[in-house]
Design an enzyme around this catalytic site. Structure first.
Site, PDB file in Angstrom:
ATOM      1  N   GLY A  82      72.181 -17.310  20.123  1.00 17.61           N
ATOM      2  CA  GLY A  82      71.494 -16.399  19.204  1.00 17.61           C
ATOM      3  C   GLY A  82      70.006 -16.726  19.162  1.00 17.61           C
ATOM      4  O   GLY A  82      69.226 -16.306  20.015  1.00 17.61           O
ATOM      5  N   GLY A  83      69.610 -17.539  18.193  1.00 18.90           N
ATOM      6  CA  GLY A  83      68.195 -17.849  17.946  1.00 18.90           C
ATOM      7  C   GLY A  83      67.427 -18.244  19.202  1.00 18.90           C
ATOM      8  O   GLY A  83      66.314 -17.742  19.439  1.00 18.90           O
ATOM      9  N   GLU A 109      82.919 -19.313  17.832  1.00 19.17           N
ATOM     10  CA  GLU A 109      81.668 -19.448  17.078  1.00 19.17           C
ATOM     11  C   GLU A 109      81.997 -19.873  15.656  1.00 19.17           C
ATOM     12  O   GLU A 109      82.209 -19.011  14.781  1.00 19.17           O
ATOM     13  CB  GLU A 109      80.958 -18.093  17.007  1.00 19.17           C
ATOM     14  CG  GLU A 109      80.353 -17.649  18.287  1.00 19.17           C
ATOM     15  CD  GLU A 109      79.030 -16.923  18.019  1.00 19.17           C
ATOM     16  OE1 GLU A 109      78.046 -17.284  18.650  1.00 19.17           O
ATOM     17  OE2 GLU A 109      78.992 -16.038  17.157  1.00 19.17           O
ATOM     18  N   HIS A 125      81.653 -10.302  15.548  1.00 18.27           N
ATOM     19  CA  HIS A 125      80.681 -11.327  15.152  1.00 18.27           C
ATOM     20  C   HIS A 125      80.766 -11.574  13.642  1.00 18.27           C
ATOM     21  O   HIS A 125      80.928 -10.637  12.858  1.00 18.27           O
ATOM     22  CB  HIS A 125      79.264 -10.884  15.551  1.00 18.27           C
ATOM     23  CG  HIS A 125      78.298 -12.016  15.495  1.00 18.27           C
ATOM     24  ND1 HIS A 125      77.767 -12.477  14.316  1.00 18.27           N
ATOM     25  CD2 HIS A 125      77.815 -12.823  16.473  1.00 18.27           C
ATOM     26  CE1 HIS A 125      76.974 -13.505  14.571  1.00 18.27           C
ATOM     27  NE2 HIS A 125      76.985 -13.740  15.886  1.00 18.27           N
ATOM     28  N   ASN A 185      72.483 -13.102  22.440  1.00 21.84           N
ATOM     29  CA  ASN A 185      72.631 -12.146  21.350  1.00 21.84           C
ATOM     30  C   ASN A 185      71.299 -12.078  20.598  1.00 21.84           C
ATOM     31  O   ASN A 185      70.990 -12.959  19.807  1.00 21.84           O
ATOM     32  CB  ASN A 185      73.769 -12.633  20.419  1.00 21.84           C
ATOM     33  CG  ASN A 185      73.955 -11.732  19.216  1.00 21.84           C
ATOM     34  OD1 ASN A 185      73.383 -10.636  19.142  1.00 21.84           O
ATOM     35  ND2 ASN A 185      74.765 -12.187  18.255  1.00 21.84           N
ATOM     36  N   TRP A 186      70.531 -11.032  20.896  1.00 20.89           N
ATOM     37  CA  TRP A 186      69.196 -10.916  20.269  1.00 20.89           C
ATOM     38  C   TRP A 186      69.302 -10.519  18.795  1.00 20.89           C
ATOM     39  O   TRP A 186      68.312 -10.503  18.091  1.00 20.89           O
ATOM     40  CB  TRP A 186      68.357  -9.876  21.006  1.00 20.89           C
ATOM     41  CG  TRP A 186      67.849 -10.310  22.357  1.00 20.89           C
ATOM     42  CD1 TRP A 186      68.183 -11.446  23.041  1.00 20.89           C
ATOM     43  CD2 TRP A 186      66.912  -9.602  23.189  1.00 20.89           C
ATOM     44  NE1 TRP A 186      67.504 -11.488  24.241  1.00 20.89           N
ATOM     45  CE2 TRP A 186      66.721 -10.358  24.366  1.00 20.89           C
ATOM     46  CE3 TRP A 186      66.219  -8.391  23.056  1.00 20.89           C
ATOM     47  CZ2 TRP A 186      65.863  -9.957  25.385  1.00 20.89           C
ATOM     48  CZ3 TRP A 186      65.381  -7.989  24.087  1.00 20.89           C
ATOM     49  CH2 TRP A 186      65.198  -8.768  25.240  1.00 20.89           C
ATOM     50  N   LYS A 187      70.471 -10.118  18.351  1.00 18.72           N
ATOM     51  CA  LYS A 187      70.676  -9.627  16.976  1.00 18.72           C
ATOM     52  C   LYS A 187      69.643  -8.528  16.686  1.00 18.72           C
ATOM     53  O   LYS A 187      69.363  -7.734  17.571  1.00 18.72           O
ATOM     54  CB  LYS A 187      70.613 -10.779  15.983  1.00 18.72           C
ATOM     55  CG  LYS A 187      71.553 -11.920  16.380  1.00 18.72           C
ATOM     56  CD  LYS A 187      71.719 -12.953  15.321  1.00 18.72           C
ATOM     57  CE  LYS A 187      72.635 -14.055  15.819  1.00 18.72           C
ATOM     58  NZ  LYS A 187      72.894 -15.060  14.814  1.00 18.72           N
TER      59      LYS A 187
HETATM   60  C1  PEP Z   1      75.291 -16.200  16.974  1.00 20.45           C
HETATM   61  O1  PEP Z   1      75.106 -15.860  15.801  1.00 20.45           O
HETATM   62  O2  PEP Z   1      75.971 -15.505  17.754  1.00 20.45           O
HETATM   63  C2  PEP Z   1      74.667 -17.432  17.440  1.00 20.45           C
HETATM   64  C3  PEP Z   1      75.232 -18.056  18.427  1.00 20.45           C
HETATM   65  O3  PEP Z   1      73.547 -17.790  16.782  1.00 20.45           O
HETATM   66  P1  PEP Z   1      72.704 -19.135  16.963  1.00 20.45           P
HETATM   67  O4  PEP Z   1      72.638 -19.473  18.415  1.00 20.45           O
HETATM   68  O5  PEP Z   1      71.342 -18.800  16.411  1.00 20.45           O
HETATM   69  O6  PEP Z   1      73.398 -20.190  16.174  1.00 20.45           O
END
Ligand code: PEP
Length: 271
Positions: free
Chosen positions: A242-243, A172, A94, A8-10
Site C-alpha cells: 500500500g503506502g 493482510e 480489502h 495498491n495505490w488506494k
Molecule cells: C494495504 O492496505 O493493502 C496495505 C498493504 O497497506 P500498507 O502497505 O500501507 O500497510
C-alpha cells in the site's frame, strides 16, 4: 512462478499530473525487470491513461467492482468495464472496504463470481483485525485460524475447481496495515503460519493440487527493506504493497530487491 508484487495505490495520488509522474517513474525504473510480476492498482480514473502507456511486465488491476454487469447502480463500476479498460486483476475484500463500506463476505463472494465471469483474476484479501489474536508469547492462536478459515470459505462459496486458478489470496492482517494506529509489519513467521492455514483450508475445500498451486501474498507495512524477508518464506509468493507503492523510489527499490532475491533463489532451485 515469478514472485508477484501488487501495488495498491488506494485513493492516491491526488491529481492526474501526480499519477502520470508516479507511473512514469515506476515504469522507467522497472521496465527491464522480467523475473518479477508487477500489478499496479491505481484509482479507476487513472486506469485509462496508464493502460495506454503500460509496459509488458506491468499488469493492471482495479481496487473494487460491483457485482452486476451494467445497470442502475449509481457510482459503481462493473467487472466488464474494468476488463474493457485493460485490467486483468481486481482487488476484492480489502479491509478498508469492509470497515468503511460494510462489505461482508457475502458481498465479496458475489463480486468474485461476477469478476470471474468477466475473466478478471481476483486478489482476495483476508486477515484478522486484532493482534490480540496472538498469545502473550506471540504464538498463533486458534482464534486466528477460525477467522481466516471462515473468510476463505465464505468468500469462495460456490466457486468451483477450474475457477480457483484465477484467485490469489493476500493475507493482510488489519493490525499490520501501515495506516492503522500502531500498524507495523507482521513477522515472516506470522505470514507463513497464515499461509499454511489458508493452504490447509483450500486442501479441505478443494484438493492438494489446488492448495499447493494457490498463490499467497503477504500485505501490511511492506517496504523495500522487509519485502525480501517475506519472499524468503516458501509459502509466500509475493507481497501486496500500500503506502510504499505510492513513493516511486521506494517502490522501485522494493521491486529491484525482490528481483535480486529471486535470481539468487533461482540458483538454489527455488520452488
Ligand atoms: C494495504 O492496505 O493493502 C496495505 C498493504 O497497506 P500498507 O502497505 O500501507 O500497510
Amino acid at each position: 512462478m515469478k514472485p508477484l508484487i501488487v501495488a495498491n495505490w488506494k485513493m492516491n495520488p491526488i491529481s492526474r499530473k501526480q499519477a502520470e509522474h508516479l507511473f512514469g517513474s515506476i515504469r522507467k525504473e522497472i521496465c527491464g525487470i522480467q523475473n518479477v510480476e508487477v500489478i499496479l492498482c491505481p484509482p479507476f480514473i487513472y486506469l485509462d491513461f496508464i493502460s495506454k502507456k503500460t509496459s509488458k511486465n506491468i499488469k493492471l488491476g482495479g481496487q473494487n467492482i460491483f457485482w452486476d454487469r451494467q445497470g442502475p447502480y449509481t457510482g459503481e463500476i462493473s467487472p466488464q468495464m474494468l476488463k474493457d479498460m485493460g485490467c486483468d486483476y481486481v482487488i476484492l475484500g480489502h479491509s478498508e472496504r469492509k470497515k468503511n463500506f460494510q462489505e461482508t463476505n457475502e458481498f465479496i463472494n458475489k463480486k468474485i463470481k461476477a469478476s470471474l465471469k468477466s475473466r478478471l483474476k481476483i486478489i482476495l484479501c483476508v486477515g484478522e483485525e486484532s493482534r490480540n489474536s496472538f498469545n502473550e508469547d506471540g504464538r498463533w492462536t486458534g482464534e486466528v485460524d477460525l477467522i481466516l478459515k471462515e473468510q476463505v470459505l465464505q468468500c469462495l462459496e460456490g466457486i468451483d475447481e477450474p475457477q480457483v486458478a484465477n484467485i490469489i489470496i493476500a493475507y493482510e492482517p488489519v493490525w499490520a496495515i501501515s495506516t492503522v494506529e500502531s500498524g507495523c509489519a507482521a513477522t515472516p513467521n506470522d505470514a507463513l503460519s497464515a499461509s499454511l492455514l489458508i493452504r490447509k483450508t483450500m486442501h479441505q475445500k478443494y484438493n492438494e493440487k489446488i492448495a499447493r498451486s494457490l498463490r499467497i501474498l503477504y500485505g501490511g507495512s511492506v517496504d523495500s527493506k522487509n519485502a525480501v524477508d517475506f519472499m524468503k518464506e516458501d509459502g509466500i509468493d509475493g507481497v501486496l504493497v500500500g503506502g510504499a507503492s505510492i513513493n516511486s523510489s521506494e517502490f522501485t527499490r522494493l521491486v529491484k530487491a525482490v528481483s535480486g532475491q529471486y535470481l539468487s533463489a533461482e540458483q538454489r532451485n527455488y520452488r
